[in-house]
Write an enzyme that holds these catalytic residues in place. Sequence first.
Site, PDB file in Angstrom:
ATOM      1  N   LYS A  55      -9.064  -2.874  -2.577  1.00 62.48           N
ATOM      2  CA  LYS A  55      -7.812  -3.617  -2.685  1.00 62.48           C
ATOM      3  C   LYS A  55      -8.095  -5.123  -2.590  1.00 62.48           C
ATOM      4  CE  LYS A  55      -6.428  -1.382   0.933  1.00 62.48           C
ATOM      5  NZ  LYS A  55      -5.749  -0.707   2.049  1.00 62.48           N
ATOM      6  N   THR A 110       5.010  -8.605   3.978  1.00 59.32           N
ATOM      7  CA  THR A 110       4.086  -7.639   3.356  1.00 59.32           C
ATOM      8  C   THR A 110       3.497  -6.664   4.381  1.00 59.32           C
ATOM      9  OG1 THR A 110       2.303  -9.236   3.675  1.00 59.32           O
ATOM     10  CG2 THR A 110       3.377  -9.224   1.504  1.00 59.32           C
ATOM     11  N   GLY A 123       2.457  -3.530   6.078  1.00 63.58           N
ATOM     12  CA  GLY A 123       2.415  -2.121   5.688  1.00 63.58           C
ATOM     13  C   GLY A 123       1.966  -1.858   4.261  1.00 63.58           C
ATOM     14  N   THR A 124       1.501  -2.885   3.565  1.00 61.94           N
ATOM     15  CA  THR A 124       1.113  -2.689   2.151  1.00 61.94           C
ATOM     16  C   THR A 124       0.027  -1.618   1.983  1.00 61.94           C
ATOM     17  OG1 THR A 124      -0.305  -4.615   2.462  1.00 61.94           O
ATOM     18  CG2 THR A 124       1.721  -4.954   1.212  1.00 61.94           C
ATOM     19  N   GLY A 125      -1.002  -1.678   2.842  1.00 64.98           N
ATOM     20  CA  GLY A 125      -2.140  -0.767   2.688  1.00 64.98           C
ATOM     21  C   GLY A 125      -1.746   0.685   2.961  1.00 64.98           C
ATOM     22  N   CYS A 126      -0.978   0.901   4.030  1.00 64.69           N
ATOM     23  CA  CYS A 126      -0.528   2.266   4.369  1.00 64.69           C
ATOM     24  C   CYS A 126       0.332   2.820   3.236  1.00 64.69           C
ATOM     25  CB  CYS A 126       0.316   2.254   5.648  1.00 64.69           C
ATOM     26  SG  CYS A 126      -0.546   1.622   7.097  1.00 64.69           S
TER      27      CYS A 126
HETATM   28  N1  LIG Z   1       1.382 -10.804  -2.327  1.00 63.13           N
HETATM   29  C1  LIG Z   1       1.121  -9.692  -3.011  1.00 63.13           C
HETATM   30  N2  LIG Z   1       1.650  -9.520  -4.244  1.00 63.13           N
HETATM   31  C2  LIG Z   1       1.405  -8.399  -4.960  1.00 63.13           C
HETATM   32  N3  LIG Z   1       0.618  -7.398  -4.528  1.00 63.13           N
HETATM   33  C3  LIG Z   1       0.037  -7.517  -3.314  1.00 63.13           C
HETATM   34  C4  LIG Z   1       0.270  -8.666  -2.498  1.00 63.13           C
HETATM   35  N4  LIG Z   1      -0.428  -8.489  -1.324  1.00 63.13           N
HETATM   36  C5  LIG Z   1      -1.039  -7.284  -1.425  1.00 63.13           C
HETATM   37  N5  LIG Z   1      -0.794  -6.709  -2.630  1.00 63.13           N
HETATM   38  C6  LIG Z   1      -1.235  -5.391  -3.079  1.00 63.13           C
HETATM   39  O1  LIG Z   1      -0.881  -4.459  -2.050  1.00 63.13           O
HETATM   40  C7  LIG Z   1      -1.814  -3.407  -1.994  1.00 63.13           C
HETATM   41  C8  LIG Z   1      -2.390  -3.321  -0.579  1.00 63.13           C
HETATM   42  O2  LIG Z   1      -3.395  -4.307  -0.445  1.00 63.13           O
HETATM   43  P1  LIG Z   1      -3.740  -5.116   0.855  1.00 63.13           P
HETATM   44  O3  LIG Z   1      -2.530  -5.907   1.282  1.00 63.13           O
HETATM   45  O4  LIG Z   1      -4.976  -5.875   0.564  1.00 63.13           O
HETATM   46  O5  LIG Z   1      -3.998  -3.937   1.887  1.00 63.13           O
HETATM   47  P2  LIG Z   1      -4.018  -3.924   3.488  1.00 63.13           P
HETATM   48  O6  LIG Z   1      -2.584  -3.817   3.935  1.00 63.13           O
HETATM   49  O7  LIG Z   1      -4.823  -2.723   3.799  1.00 63.13           O
HETATM   50  O8  LIG Z   1      -4.635  -5.214   3.931  1.00 63.13           O
HETATM   51  C9  LIG Z   1      -2.849  -3.712  -3.068  1.00 63.13           C
HETATM   52  O9  LIG Z   1      -2.472  -3.041  -4.263  1.00 63.13           O
HETATM   53  C10 LIG Z   1      -2.743  -5.226  -3.225  1.00 63.13           C
HETATM   54  O10 LIG Z   1      -3.221  -5.689  -4.475  1.00 63.13           O
HETATM   55  C1  LIG Z   2      -0.322   2.041  13.438  1.00 63.11           C
HETATM   56  C2  LIG Z   2      -0.802   1.168  12.344  1.00 63.11           C
HETATM   57  N1  LIG Z   2      -1.570   1.703  11.378  1.00 63.11           N
HETATM   58  C3  LIG Z   2      -2.036   0.917  10.374  1.00 63.11           C
HETATM   59  C4  LIG Z   2      -1.745  -0.428  10.338  1.00 63.11           C
HETATM   60  C5  LIG Z   2      -2.273  -1.312   9.248  1.00 63.11           C
HETATM   61  O1  LIG Z   2      -1.368  -1.244   8.218  1.00 63.11           O
HETATM   62  P1  LIG Z   2      -1.473  -1.989   6.823  1.00 63.11           P
HETATM   63  O2  LIG Z   2      -0.719  -1.206   5.831  1.00 63.11           O
HETATM   64  O3  LIG Z   2      -2.890  -2.306   6.529  1.00 63.11           O
HETATM   65  O4  LIG Z   2      -0.603  -3.246   7.096  1.00 63.11           O
HETATM   66  P2  LIG Z   2      -0.836  -4.554   7.909  1.00 63.11           P
HETATM   67  O5  LIG Z   2      -0.956  -4.297   9.357  1.00 63.11           O
HETATM   68  O6  LIG Z   2      -2.101  -5.110   7.352  1.00 63.11           O
HETATM   69  O7  LIG Z   2       0.387  -5.330   7.579  1.00 63.11           O
HETATM   70  C6  LIG Z   2      -0.924  -0.947  11.350  1.00 63.11           C
HETATM   71  N2  LIG Z   2      -0.585  -2.242  11.363  1.00 63.11           N
HETATM   72  N3  LIG Z   2      -0.470  -0.132  12.354  1.00 63.11           N
END
Ligand SMILES: Nc1ncnc2c1ncn2[C@@H]1O[C@H](COP(=O)(O)OP(=O)(O)O)[C@@H](O)[C@H]1O
Ligand SMILES: Cc1ncc(COP(=O)(O)OP(=O)(O)O)c(N)n1
Length: 267
Positions: A174, A205, A207-210
């Site tokens: 990602k 943003t 929770g995007t990864g989950c």
């Molecule tokens: N500002 C944004 N605009 C559009 N897509 C985004 C943005 N931030 C993250 N993404 C997308 O959200 C998904 C989760 O990525 P990311 O945020 O890197 O994960 P994590 O929450 O694990 O850090 C990916 O598909 C990424 O490209």
């Molecule tokens: C309980 C818990 N699990 C996973 C995460 C990480 O979530 P993610 O979707 O990567 O979002 P961000 O924390 O990066 O906003 C979490 N925060 N809590």
Amino acid sequence: MRPPLVLTVAGSDSGGGAGIQADLKTMLALGTHGMSVLTAVTAQNSLGVQGAWELPVDAVRAQYRSVVDDIGVQAVKTGMLSSAELVETVAELIGGTDAPAVVDPVGVSKHGDALLAASALDSVRTKLLPVATVATPNLDEVAQLTGVHVESDTDLRRAAAAVLEYGPRWALIKGGHLHGDAVDLLTDGSQEHWLRAPRLDNRHTHGTGCTLASAVACGLAKGQPVPEAVKAAKAYVTGAIEAGFALGGGIGPVDHGWALGRDASSV
Ligand SMILES: Nc1ncnc2c1ncn2[C@@H]1O[C@H](COP(=O)(O)OP(=O)(O)O)[C@@H](O)[C@H]1O
Ligand SMILES: Cc1ncc(COP(=O)(O)OP(=O)(O)O)c(N)n1
């Protein structure tokens, strides 16, 4: 008709934006039946993680067996696993389950709070990644697990190759933490699929990864091939980010219900 069955093995986010709560909301929004195995409880809000408590290994194992042995699963997704012991237990359980597994190797929250002990990294590399159908690390997790530091889209290829060395069938790297378009790379080492969306100017943003990993699991439970499931998941998370809303004093959550229609007052 019975919806596809999807199981999340993850930690609780009391603020409802990430973790088990994000996973179950995604599963509902995408027309599946979501089930959960809780690994840890966090006291968490829009400002960060104020506390975290692991569940005993026996409790995790018992929840998993309760779900899988009676109800069954068509896809599993993992998130926060906290310790080496929990990582190894979950890897063993998934390895013995006949369903695709999406492994989000959650390391650190957006606010920089550790959700995985440093001592668990080796178990993620050697036990959990080998049983993954799709592994979905973000760039910090790639660096932690492989030592590869991604600075541009082209580095995503090196990152994916390093992750695939540990044995997942597919790597979805990602690029959300880069600048410019939100570019992710999905590859199994022979096919390459680049997923590109405009970078949305929304700070909410959490929770995007989950959300992305759960959406991939939903697609797999529906029987979609991995590239199709990931493409649909990317579209879903992009819509959820676009609709993300302010909550508390910090980073608000993505809106998991964006595709459902919002007028609950008439229900
Ligand atoms: N500002 C944004 N605009 C559009 N897509 C985004 C943005 N931030 C993250 N993404 C997308 O959200 C998904 C989760 O990525 P990311 O945020 O890197 O994960 P994590 O929450 O694990 O850090 C990916 O598909 C990424 O490209
Ligand atoms: C309980 C818990 N699990 C996973 C995460 C990480 O979530 P993610 O979707 O990567 O979002 P961000 O924390 O990066 O906003 C979490 N925060 N809590």
